[in-house]
Design a protein around this motif. Structure first.
Motif, PDB file in Angstrom:
ATOM      1  N   LEU A  37       0.369  -0.901   0.046  1.00  0.00           N
ATOM      2  CA  LEU A  37       0.210   0.067   0.070  1.00  0.00           C
ATOM      3  C   LEU A  37       1.097   1.435  -0.076  1.00  0.00           C
ATOM      4  N   GLY A  42      -4.758   4.029   4.895  1.00  0.00           N
ATOM      5  CA  GLY A  42      -6.318   3.798   5.441  1.00  0.00           C
ATOM      6  C   GLY A  42      -5.740   3.029   6.480  1.00  0.00           C
ATOM      7  N   ASP A  44      -4.534  -0.309   8.549  1.00  0.00           N
ATOM      8  CA  ASP A  44      -4.656  -1.687   8.172  1.00  0.00           C
ATOM      9  C   ASP A  44      -5.466  -2.304   9.174  1.00  0.00           C
ATOM     10  N   TRP A  47      -7.826  -2.744   5.497  1.00  0.00           N
ATOM     11  CA  TRP A  47      -6.835  -2.514   3.702  1.00  0.00           C
ATOM     12  C   TRP A  47      -5.974  -3.681   4.033  1.00  0.00           C
ATOM     13  N   ILE A  54      -5.623  -4.282  -3.815  1.00  0.00           N
ATOM     14  CA  ILE A  54      -6.199  -3.709  -2.852  1.00  0.00           C
ATOM     15  C   ILE A  54      -7.256  -4.407  -2.026  1.00  0.00           C
ATOM     16  N   GLY A  56     -10.517  -4.762   0.656  1.00  0.00           N
ATOM     17  CA  GLY A  56     -10.887  -4.470   1.848  1.00  0.00           C
ATOM     18  C   GLY A  56     -12.226  -5.281   2.421  1.00  0.00           C
ATOM     19  N   LEU A  70      -9.738   4.418   1.778  1.00  0.00           N
ATOM     20  CA  LEU A  70      -8.206   3.918   1.718  1.00  0.00           C
ATOM     21  C   LEU A  70      -7.828   5.538   0.480  1.00  0.00           C
TER      22      LEU A  70
END
Length: 234
Positions: A37, A42, A44, A47, A54, A56, A70
């Motif tokens: 990332l 964002g 953690d 995310w 990526i 979520g 994010l």
């Protein structure tokens, strides 16, 4: 044999050439490295990067009390075109742009909506603002009072939904040029707004929605800057 060869050559002629594919991506730059990332911020708890995407995720034991985002930290966007692939299982999500960072990974502004359901994917929503500015299948003009007037129908919303793959990868395209913003999914224009009174620059972010457990993934995130309409970039 001649007929087979002719058919094969006709088949090859229908395939996009590497040159055509490259031309379609001219000006785009990747803003996600596919590994971690870096360049994004964002919580953690929610995310991560999984299988090059990526990711979520909320669970019953790890819910988010409110929508969390994010945020791309490498600049703001004004006039641009964004392309990415997304996949969603359960719940609702969206792509924020020309938005405001309110702190603590909370964002306010324009959102390209999508969901696991059948109604909102492709719609234009203003998070923590004016609400729905165009439903899927609408082209609207937003007035000074924040209310949207439908200018025309872009198509049948149920037919548009049929083009969206459930729990599978889809391509989202956002085009923002001056006061016009267009949302496309899998190449189909889902909504368009003309907005003279909204914010025309701001941050880019990805949404993870509060509510029941859900998972959303993003990959192949590419951004192309466009010339500003009527003025020069700083």
């Amino acid at each position: 044999m001649v007929i087979r060869l002719t058919l094969f050559l006709l088949f090859l002629s229908t395939l996009p050439t590497p040159l055509a594919q490259a031309a379609g991506e001219a000006g785009f730059k990747s803003i996600f490295n596919g590994h971690d990332l870096s360049g994004w911020s964002g919580n953690d708890k929610f995310w991560s990067v999984e299988d090059g995407a990526i990711t979520g995720r909320t669970t019953k034991d790890n819910p988010t009390p409110s929508n969390t985002f994010l945020i791309w930290t490498q600049g703001e966007v004004d006039d641009f075109e964004l392309k990415l692939n997304y996949r969603i299982v359960g719940g609702n999500s969206g792509i924020q742009y020309r938005s405001n960072d309110l702190g603590n990974h909370v964002v306010q502004g324009h959102q390209a909506d999508f969901e696991a359901g059948d109604v909102w994917s492709g719609a234009h929503y203003e998070e923590r603002g004016r609400g729905t500015l165009a439903r899927r299948g609408e082209k609207t003009k937003v007035g000074k009072d924040g209310k949207a007037t439908v200018l025309e129908k872009l198509g049948d919303t149920a037919k548009m939904q049929e083009a969206i793959k459930k729990e599978d990868w889809n391509e989202y395209t956002i085009i923002a040029s001056g006061n016009r913003m267009i949302h496309k999914i899998n190449g189909i224009t889902m909504s368009e707004i003309i907005d003279d009174f909204g914010k025309q620059s701001g941050i880019l972010a990805l949404q993870l929605h509060a509510g029941p457990p859900m998972e959303v993934q993003f990959k192949n995130i590419r951004l192309k800057r466009l010339p500003l309409v009527g003025k020069k970039k700083a």
